[in-house]
Design an enzyme around this catalytic site. Structure first.
Site, mmCIF file in Angstrom:
data_model
loop_
_atom_site.group_PDB
_atom_site.id
_atom_site.type_symbol
_atom_site.label_atom_id
_atom_site.label_comp_id
_atom_site.label_asym_id
_atom_site.label_seq_id
_atom_site.Cartn_x
_atom_site.Cartn_y
_atom_site.Cartn_z
ATOM 1 N N THR A 9 0.816 -1.221 0.000
ATOM 2 C CA THR A 9 0.000 0.000 0.000
ATOM 3 C C THR A 9 0.852 1.275 0.000
ATOM 4 O O THR A 9 0.310 2.377 0.015
ATOM 5 C CB THR A 9 -0.906 0.014 1.250
ATOM 6 O OG1 THR A 9 -0.065 -0.226 2.393
ATOM 7 C CG2 THR A 9 -1.975 -1.055 1.179
ATOM 8 N N GLY A 10 2.171 1.128 0.020
ATOM 9 C CA GLY A 10 3.057 2.298 0.053
ATOM 10 C C GLY A 10 3.380 2.818 -1.336
ATOM 11 O O GLY A 10 2.870 2.324 -2.347
ATOM 12 N N VAL A 12 6.158 2.652 -3.158
ATOM 13 C CA VAL A 12 6.810 1.676 -4.050
ATOM 14 C C VAL A 12 5.904 0.472 -4.300
ATOM 15 O O VAL A 12 5.785 -0.007 -5.426
ATOM 16 C CB VAL A 12 8.166 1.225 -3.448
ATOM 17 C CG1 VAL A 12 8.804 0.134 -4.301
ATOM 18 C CG2 VAL A 12 9.125 2.420 -3.326
ATOM 19 N N ARG A 97 21.892 -4.845 0.869
ATOM 20 C CA ARG A 97 22.522 -4.491 -0.407
ATOM 21 C C ARG A 97 24.011 -4.789 -0.479
ATOM 22 O O ARG A 97 24.532 -5.115 -1.539
ATOM 23 C CB ARG A 97 22.299 -2.997 -0.710
ATOM 24 C CG ARG A 97 20.882 -2.685 -1.112
ATOM 25 C CD ARG A 97 20.729 -1.195 -1.352
ATOM 26 N NE ARG A 97 19.338 -0.838 -1.554
ATOM 27 C CZ ARG A 97 18.854 0.369 -1.332
ATOM 28 N NH1 ARG A 97 19.638 1.350 -0.905
ATOM 29 N NH2 ARG A 97 17.574 0.630 -1.554
ATOM 30 N N CYS A 126 17.744 4.450 -5.096
ATOM 31 C CA CYS A 126 17.113 5.084 -6.268
ATOM 32 C C CYS A 126 18.051 6.042 -7.016
ATOM 33 O O CYS A 126 18.169 5.976 -8.244
ATOM 34 C CB CYS A 126 15.832 5.789 -5.839
ATOM 35 S SG CYS A 126 15.979 6.701 -4.298
ATOM 36 N N SER A 157 8.577 12.262 -3.012
ATOM 37 C CA SER A 157 8.010 10.904 -2.975
ATOM 38 C C SER A 157 9.079 9.867 -2.650
ATOM 39 O O SER A 157 8.743 8.725 -2.314
ATOM 40 C CB SER A 157 7.324 10.568 -4.304
ATOM 41 O OG SER A 157 8.177 10.861 -5.385
ATOM 42 N N ARG A 233 17.209 17.199 -0.669
ATOM 43 C CA ARG A 233 15.761 17.025 -0.884
ATOM 44 C C ARG A 233 15.214 18.313 -1.471
ATOM 45 O O ARG A 233 15.478 19.406 -0.930
ATOM 46 C CB ARG A 233 15.073 16.708 0.444
ATOM 47 C CG ARG A 233 13.599 16.391 0.308
ATOM 48 C CD ARG A 233 13.325 15.035 -0.288
ATOM 49 N NE ARG A 233 13.733 13.965 0.610
ATOM 50 C CZ ARG A 233 13.847 12.690 0.248
ATOM 51 N NH1 ARG A 233 13.577 12.318 -0.992
ATOM 52 N NH2 ARG A 233 14.241 11.771 1.117
ATOM 53 N N HIS A 240 13.977 11.956 -9.432
ATOM 54 C CA HIS A 240 15.216 12.524 -8.901
ATOM 55 C C HIS A 240 16.067 13.032 -10.071
ATOM 56 O O HIS A 240 16.035 12.473 -11.173
ATOM 57 C CB HIS A 240 16.033 11.454 -8.168
ATOM 58 C CG HIS A 240 15.432 10.973 -6.875
ATOM 59 N ND1 HIS A 240 14.341 11.556 -6.272
ATOM 60 C CD2 HIS A 240 15.809 9.951 -6.054
ATOM 61 C CE1 HIS A 240 14.065 10.907 -5.142
ATOM 62 N NE2 HIS A 240 14.937 9.925 -4.997
ATOM 63 N N GLN A 309 12.176 7.957 -9.652
ATOM 64 C CA GLN A 309 12.799 7.099 -8.631
ATOM 65 C C GLN A 309 11.834 6.075 -8.051
ATOM 66 O O GLN A 309 12.278 5.099 -7.462
ATOM 67 C CB GLN A 309 13.428 7.956 -7.530
ATOM 68 C CG GLN A 309 12.551 8.266 -6.337
ATOM 69 C CD GLN A 309 11.397 9.218 -6.640
ATOM 70 O OE1 GLN A 309 11.363 9.876 -7.680
ATOM 71 N NE2 GLN A 309 10.434 9.299 -5.731
HETATM 72 N N1 LIG Z 1 9.813 5.967 -2.281
HETATM 73 C C1 LIG Z 1 10.867 5.781 -3.057
HETATM 74 O O1 LIG Z 1 11.094 6.528 -4.022
HETATM 75 C C2 LIG Z 1 11.818 4.651 -2.798
HETATM 76 C C3 LIG Z 1 12.810 4.406 -3.750
HETATM 77 C C4 LIG Z 1 13.705 3.353 -3.551
HETATM 78 C C5 LIG Z 1 13.591 2.552 -2.434
HETATM 79 N N2 LIG Z 1 12.622 2.814 -1.503
HETATM 80 C C6 LIG Z 1 12.554 1.914 -0.350
HETATM 81 O O2 LIG Z 1 11.393 1.103 -0.484
HETATM 82 C C7 LIG Z 1 10.856 0.783 0.802
HETATM 83 C C8 LIG Z 1 9.402 1.258 0.850
HETATM 84 O O3 LIG Z 1 9.393 2.675 0.685
HETATM 85 P P1 LIG Z 1 8.068 3.508 0.363
HETATM 86 O O4 LIG Z 1 8.555 4.816 -0.114
HETATM 87 O O5 LIG Z 1 7.139 2.726 -0.498
HETATM 88 O O6 LIG Z 1 7.448 3.674 1.829
HETATM 89 P P2 LIG Z 1 5.927 3.994 2.258
HETATM 90 O O7 LIG Z 1 5.223 4.714 1.176
HETATM 91 O O8 LIG Z 1 6.036 4.637 3.579
HETATM 92 O O9 LIG Z 1 5.265 2.531 2.406
HETATM 93 C C9 LIG Z 1 5.609 1.648 3.449
HETATM 94 C C10 LIG Z 1 4.835 0.353 3.298
HETATM 95 O O10 LIG Z 1 5.199 -0.510 4.385
HETATM 96 C C11 LIG Z 1 3.991 -1.041 4.932
HETATM 97 N N3 LIG Z 1 4.128 -1.496 6.308
HETATM 98 C C12 LIG Z 1 4.244 -0.727 7.441
HETATM 99 N N4 LIG Z 1 4.293 -1.520 8.522
HETATM 100 C C13 LIG Z 1 4.177 -2.808 8.075
HETATM 101 C C14 LIG Z 1 4.141 -4.076 8.699
HETATM 102 N N5 LIG Z 1 4.243 -4.197 10.025
HETATM 103 N N6 LIG Z 1 4.046 -5.189 7.918
HETATM 104 C C15 LIG Z 1 3.949 -5.092 6.566
HETATM 105 N N7 LIG Z 1 3.950 -3.907 5.912
HETATM 106 C C16 LIG Z 1 4.070 -2.784 6.662
HETATM 107 C C17 LIG Z 1 3.008 0.115 4.803
HETATM 108 O O11 LIG Z 1 1.709 -0.356 4.982
HETATM 109 P P3 LIG Z 1 0.508 0.649 5.505
HETATM 110 O O12 LIG Z 1 0.097 1.451 4.315
HETATM 111 O O13 LIG Z 1 -0.538 -0.320 5.964
HETATM 112 O O14 LIG Z 1 1.093 1.479 6.607
HETATM 113 C C18 LIG Z 1 3.307 0.544 3.373
HETATM 114 O O15 LIG Z 1 2.688 -0.343 2.462
HETATM 115 C C19 LIG Z 1 11.775 1.465 1.829
HETATM 116 O O16 LIG Z 1 12.769 0.563 2.257
HETATM 117 C C20 LIG Z 1 12.399 2.598 1.009
HETATM 118 O O17 LIG Z 1 13.638 3.005 1.515
HETATM 119 C C21 LIG Z 1 11.725 3.836 -1.666
#
Ligand SMILES: NC(=O)c1ccc[n+]([C@@H]2O[C@H](COP(=O)([O-])OP(=O)(O)OC[C@H]3O[C@@H](n4cnc5c(N)ncnc54)[C@H](OP(=O)(O)O)[C@@H]3O)[C@@H](O)[C@H]2O)c1
Length: 329
Positions: A9-10, A12, A97, A126, A157, A233, A240, A309
């Site tokens: 749901t996040g 990514v 990683r 990213c 984001s 940021r 990015h 990204q």
């Molecule tokens: N955003 C980017 O551009 C980006 C790029 C490269 C890598 N990343 C990496 O990708 C990962 C996710 O990032 P994001 O940006 O997508 O973060 P995010 O939008 O904050 O999403 C986090 C996700 O984790 C879930 N979550 C939280 N607690 C949990 C639990 N106990 N069990 C299972 N799922 C749980 C959340 O669910 P709920 O919605 O239910 O809270 C949500 O689906 C991170 O490691 C980040 O560093 C992100």
């Protein structure tokens, strides 16, 4: 093929569903996992109704791949369960990683490394993916890169789904003359730049800044490449941008670099016009432009690149890793 997404749901995880639908045929089951807050939510995937679940013992059984889109701590907690289930874990966090037995893969650059996996594959940082996509053609086809100085301009984001909400709310608050209350970022991000991403190491560089050197060495198979990076940021919603100056073993002309970069898969050379984040958002191609001589070093070149990204820097790259493994079975 049966696929799971943890963190579905996040930022990514949601993009992962779009990229899987776009790129991978024959998914017979998609299992979605998130926090208890989202459990029970119904999400449509290509006409299949998927109910979001919490992670519990045995929940990964029967899956071929699990795509990770959660924090480092959760990724470490769930890894043993995924390994026990025998699924290949393609993880977006930075938890594994740099582990020797975990390939760190950008398919266009080092796809074959993914084939040596022992059950876990890491998706790189990213900004690292976008920068390396821009310079890999020079490093691999013309002359190895010895060192690089880069500055990143990272979209909100990149901090997860809460980042864009915070920027939007701050813009509205400022328009109304109300005070802003940063929660996701360490300072006001609207109409501002924040020159620190991640926590600080003892060497004065942040954890995010060290990734370009540490991960770049592993992906490019260049253990001696030195990198200085500054991560900033910026109040951009998505994509990015990176300014990179790099020095190669032998001098490479601008024309040679342009020719090699224009032929590299997944990259678009922009000669007339400027690569900008607004143009690279919502697609997987990295735009590269403003290639010019480094005035401080005869073996140096300077370029500017942009990429989405959430897509190429995370979800799309992870899905490409899955595709690469499937194509080489
Ligand atoms: N955003 C980017 O551009 C980006 C790029 C490269 C890598 N990343 C990496 O990708 C990962 C996710 O990032 P994001 O940006 O997508 O973060 P995010 O939008 O904050 O999403 C986090 C996700 O984790 C879930 N979550 C939280 N607690 C949990 C639990 N106990 N069990 C299972 N799922 C749980 C959340 O669910 P709920 O919605 O239910 O809270 C949500 O689906 C991170 O490691 C980040 O560093 C992100």
């Amino acid at each position: 093929m049966k696929v799971g997404i943890v963190g579905a749901t996040g930022e990514v995880g949601r993009q992962m569903q779009i990229c899987l639908a776009e790129r991978v045929k024959g998914i017979e089951e998609l299992r979605l996992f998130a926090s208890p807050k989202s459990a029970g939510q119904k999400i449509d995937f290509q006409g299949m109704e998927c109910t979001v679940q919490v992670v519990k013992e045995g929940c990964f059984d029967g899956l071929d791949y699990v795509m990770g889109a959660v924090s480092n701590a959760l990724s470490k907690e769930y890894r043993p369960m995924i390994e026990k289930a025998g699924a290949v874990y393609i993880d977006n966090s930075s938890a594994f990683r740099l582990e020797e037995d975990v390939p760190l893969v950008v398919p266009e650059i080092n796809g074959d490394d993914a084939l040596k996996n022992k059950g876990v594959i890491a998706n790189p940082n990213c900004s690292t993916i976008i920068t390396l996509m821009a310079v890999a053609a020079v490093h691999q086809n013309l002359s190895p890169i010895k060192k690089m100085v880069a500055t990143t301009f990272q979209a909100v984001s990149g901090a997860g789904a809460g980042g864009p909400i915070e920027l939007h709310e701050e813009v509205i608050a400022i328009e109304k003359g109300e005070p802003v209350q940063p929660k996701v970022f360490s300072a006001q991000i609207a109409y501002n730049c924040i020159p620190q991403i991640g926590s600080m190491n003892d060497n004065g560089y942040s954890t995010e800044e060290m990734k370009l050197q540490n991960e770049g060495r592993k992906i490019l198979h260049a253990p001696e490449m030195d990198v200085n990076c500054t991560c900033v940021r910026v109040p951009v919603y998505r994509s990015h941008s990176i300014s990179a100056t790099f020095v190669t073993e032998r001098p490479v002309s601008v024309e040679e670099a342009e020719e090699a970069i224009s032929r590299f898969p997944g990259v678009k050379l922009i000669k007339d016009g400027l690569p900008m984040p607004i143009d690279t958002s919502d697609q997987d191609i990295v735009y590269v432009g403003r290639i010019r001589r480094d005035l401080t070093d005869p073996n140096g070149l300077v370029l500017w690149c942009c990429g989405d990204q959430v897509r190429k820097g995370a979800a799309a790259n992870a899905v490409q890793i899955l595709e690469y493994i499937e194509a080489h079975k």
